[in-house]
Design an enzyme around this catalytic site. Structure first.
Site, PDB file in Angstrom:
ATOM      1  N   LYS A   1       0.852  -1.184   0.000  1.00 21.98           N
ATOM      2  CA  LYS A   1       0.000   0.000   0.000  1.00 21.98           C
ATOM      3  C   LYS A   1       0.890   1.237   0.000  1.00 21.98           C
ATOM      4  O   LYS A   1       1.694   1.434   0.911  1.00 21.98           O
ATOM      5  CB  LYS A   1      -0.899  -0.027   1.232  1.00 21.98           C
ATOM      6  CG  LYS A   1      -1.781   1.207   1.346  1.00 21.98           C
ATOM      7  CD  LYS A   1      -2.810   1.060   2.460  1.00 21.98           C
ATOM      8  CE  LYS A   1      -3.618   2.330   2.615  1.00 21.98           C
ATOM      9  NZ  LYS A   1      -4.598   2.243   3.713  1.00 21.98           N
TER      10      LYS A   1
ATOM     11  N   LYS B   1      -2.227  -1.558  -3.863  1.00 24.32           N
ATOM     12  CA  LYS B   1      -3.093  -0.386  -3.782  1.00 24.32           C
ATOM     13  C   LYS B   1      -2.270   0.882  -3.812  1.00 24.32           C
ATOM     14  O   LYS B   1      -1.295   0.948  -3.067  1.00 24.32           O
ATOM     15  CB  LYS B   1      -3.874  -0.479  -2.469  1.00 24.32           C
ATOM     16  CG  LYS B   1      -4.718   0.724  -2.162  1.00 24.32           C
ATOM     17  CD  LYS B   1      -5.282   0.611  -0.771  1.00 24.32           C
ATOM     18  CE  LYS B   1      -6.047   1.888  -0.459  1.00 24.32           C
ATOM     19  NZ  LYS B   1      -6.515   1.933   0.892  1.00 24.32           N
TER      20      LYS B   1
HETATM   21  C1  PBG Z   1      -7.616   3.141   5.590  1.00 21.71           C
HETATM   22  C2  PBG Z   1      -7.880   3.103   4.136  1.00 21.71           C
HETATM   23  C3  PBG Z   1      -7.675   4.098   3.161  1.00 21.71           C
HETATM   24  C4  PBG Z   1      -8.199   3.594   1.978  1.00 21.71           C
HETATM   25  C5  PBG Z   1      -8.667   2.304   2.247  1.00 21.71           C
HETATM   26  N1  PBG Z   1      -8.432   2.016   3.585  1.00 21.71           N
HETATM   27  C6  PBG Z   1      -7.173   5.488   3.270  1.00 21.71           C
HETATM   28  C7  PBG Z   1      -5.771   5.784   3.607  1.00 21.71           C
HETATM   29  O1  PBG Z   1      -4.942   4.918   3.800  1.00 21.71           O
HETATM   30  O2  PBG Z   1      -5.525   6.973   3.720  1.00 21.71           O
HETATM   31  C8  PBG Z   1      -8.262   4.323   0.686  1.00 21.71           C
HETATM   32  C9  PBG Z   1      -9.284   3.837  -0.281  1.00 21.71           C
HETATM   33  C10 PBG Z   1      -9.551   4.729  -1.419  1.00 21.71           C
HETATM   34  O3  PBG Z   1      -8.902   5.772  -1.651  1.00 21.71           O
HETATM   35  O4  PBG Z   1     -10.479   4.397  -2.160  1.00 21.71           O
HETATM   36  N2  PBG Z   1      -6.300   3.228   5.965  1.00 21.71           N
END
Ligand code: PBG
Length: 333
Positions: free
Chosen positions: A203, A256
């Site tokens: 991520k 992601k």
């Molecule tokens: C929680 C999380 C996030 C997303 C999914 N789970 C936000 C982040 O890490 O700031 C983002 C999902 C999206 O942008 O569609 N940590």
């Protein structure tokens, strides 16, 4: 062999033959639809930067879930907007928290629909970080460190409470080191050894999450997420992240965001044999919707091309806000 013996166009001559030699086919079973559930009643509120995506309160949620089920989408990913937030994100692991309540309802309505619970603290903490923070103020500016090991205990409690509520899959998105191992141990100890972990293994610290932070009200109140989410410039590090998650017992891996990271999807696909999920995130959705609203692109064609591209890159499953539309289009509606 060279022209004129090779004529690539032979296999493109008709829809029938193109269908026969098509290498990648998008299937409704590949898709996961995210849902934002909020406290309150009578709420169905569109998220300004994500046209077509709504906040639902528990009493309006059924309509959305009915639609998802009737389209044949097999899974939803739940995010919650709690009424109260605090330093440790207690509403995230409250038995009667918004995600837990929504999970119970959905499983009661549709036992077969898979509920994937996003396990993180950022929606539930008042500072908006994904773990516990240690703060100090210098010249009126708040600085904070996100504490890794102390956060693991809270995240584990969150995961266990989600499993207790009936979540079918735990999807930890917090990017603390060791989270898969900690959550696996917690789930096993609580009797949920059969509940798989879909790890947000790879991520990135991405600007593409912007609209989500409006949707989930989870923007960090100070600093950013760069000390725990990955640097967008790195791909070898993605292999190290995925490797540790595999060793810690992850059942599925995730990359992601998706579209700017197709090379990463390909590399993870080639190096690991676990099921691979791509998360087509909020900012990627917003860009397509904005251009479509302007009439600058053909939304249907663009979305199906993008999702097919993610599968071709190596994703088995795609989390996308386009899921409902994509299924309608795949059905020819
Ligand atoms: C929680 C999380 C996030 C997303 C999914 N789970 C936000 C982040 O890490 O700031 C983002 C999902 C999206 O942008 O569609 N940590």
């Amino acid at each position: 062999m060279a022209f004129p013996i090779v004529r690539h166009r032979r296999l493109r001559a008709s829809a029938g033959i193109r269908g026969m030699v098509r290498e990648t086919v998008l299937n409704p079973l590949d898709l996961i639809q995210p849902i934002f559930v909020t406290y309150g009643t009578g709420i169905k509120r569109e998220i300004a930067s994500m046209p077509g995506v709504y906040h639902f309160s528990l009493d309006t949620l059924k309509e959305e879930v009915d639609e998802i089920v009737s389209l044949g989408i097999p899974a939803v990913l739940l995010f919650g907007i709690p009424e109260t937030k605090d330093a440790v994100g207690s509403s995230g692991f409250d038995e009667n928290g918004i995600v837990q309540e929504a999970t119970r309802l959905i499983k009661e309505w549709y036992p077969e629909l898979l509920v994937v619970a996003d396990t993180c603290l950022c929606e539930f903490t008042d500072h908006g970080h994904c773990g516990m923070v240690h703060t100090h103020t210098v010249d009126g500016i708040v600085h904070g460190d996100v504490m890794n090991d102390a956060s693991l205990e809270l995240l584990t409690r969150t995961a266990v409470s989600q499993a207790k509520a009936g979540a079918d899959i735990i999807a930890p998105s917090n990017m603390m080191d060791g989270f898969v191992q900690a959550i696996r141990a917690g789930l096993d100890e609580a009797g949920f050894e059969h509940v798989p972990i879909m790890s947000y293994s790879v991520k990135y610290a991405s600007a593409f999450y912007g609209p989500f932070r409006e949707a989930a009200d989870s923007a960090p109140q100070f600093g950013d997420r760069k000390t725990y989410q990955m640097d967008p410039a790195n791909v070898r590090e993605a292999i190290r992240e995925a490797e540790s998650d595999v060793l810690e017992g992850a059942d599925m891996l995730m990359v992601k965001p998706a579209l700017a990271y197709m090379d990463v999807i390909r590399v993870i696909r080639e190096q690991f044999d676990l099921p691979l999920v791509a998360y087509n995130v909020s900012g990627e959705y917003s860009m397509v919707k904005a251009a479509a609203q302007q009439g600058w692109i053909n939304e249907k064609a663009i979305v199906l091309e993008l999702l097919t591209g993610l599968k071709r890159a190596g994703a088995d499953t795609i989390i996308t806000y386009h899921s409902k539309d994509a299924v309608r289009w795949l059905r020819g509606e």
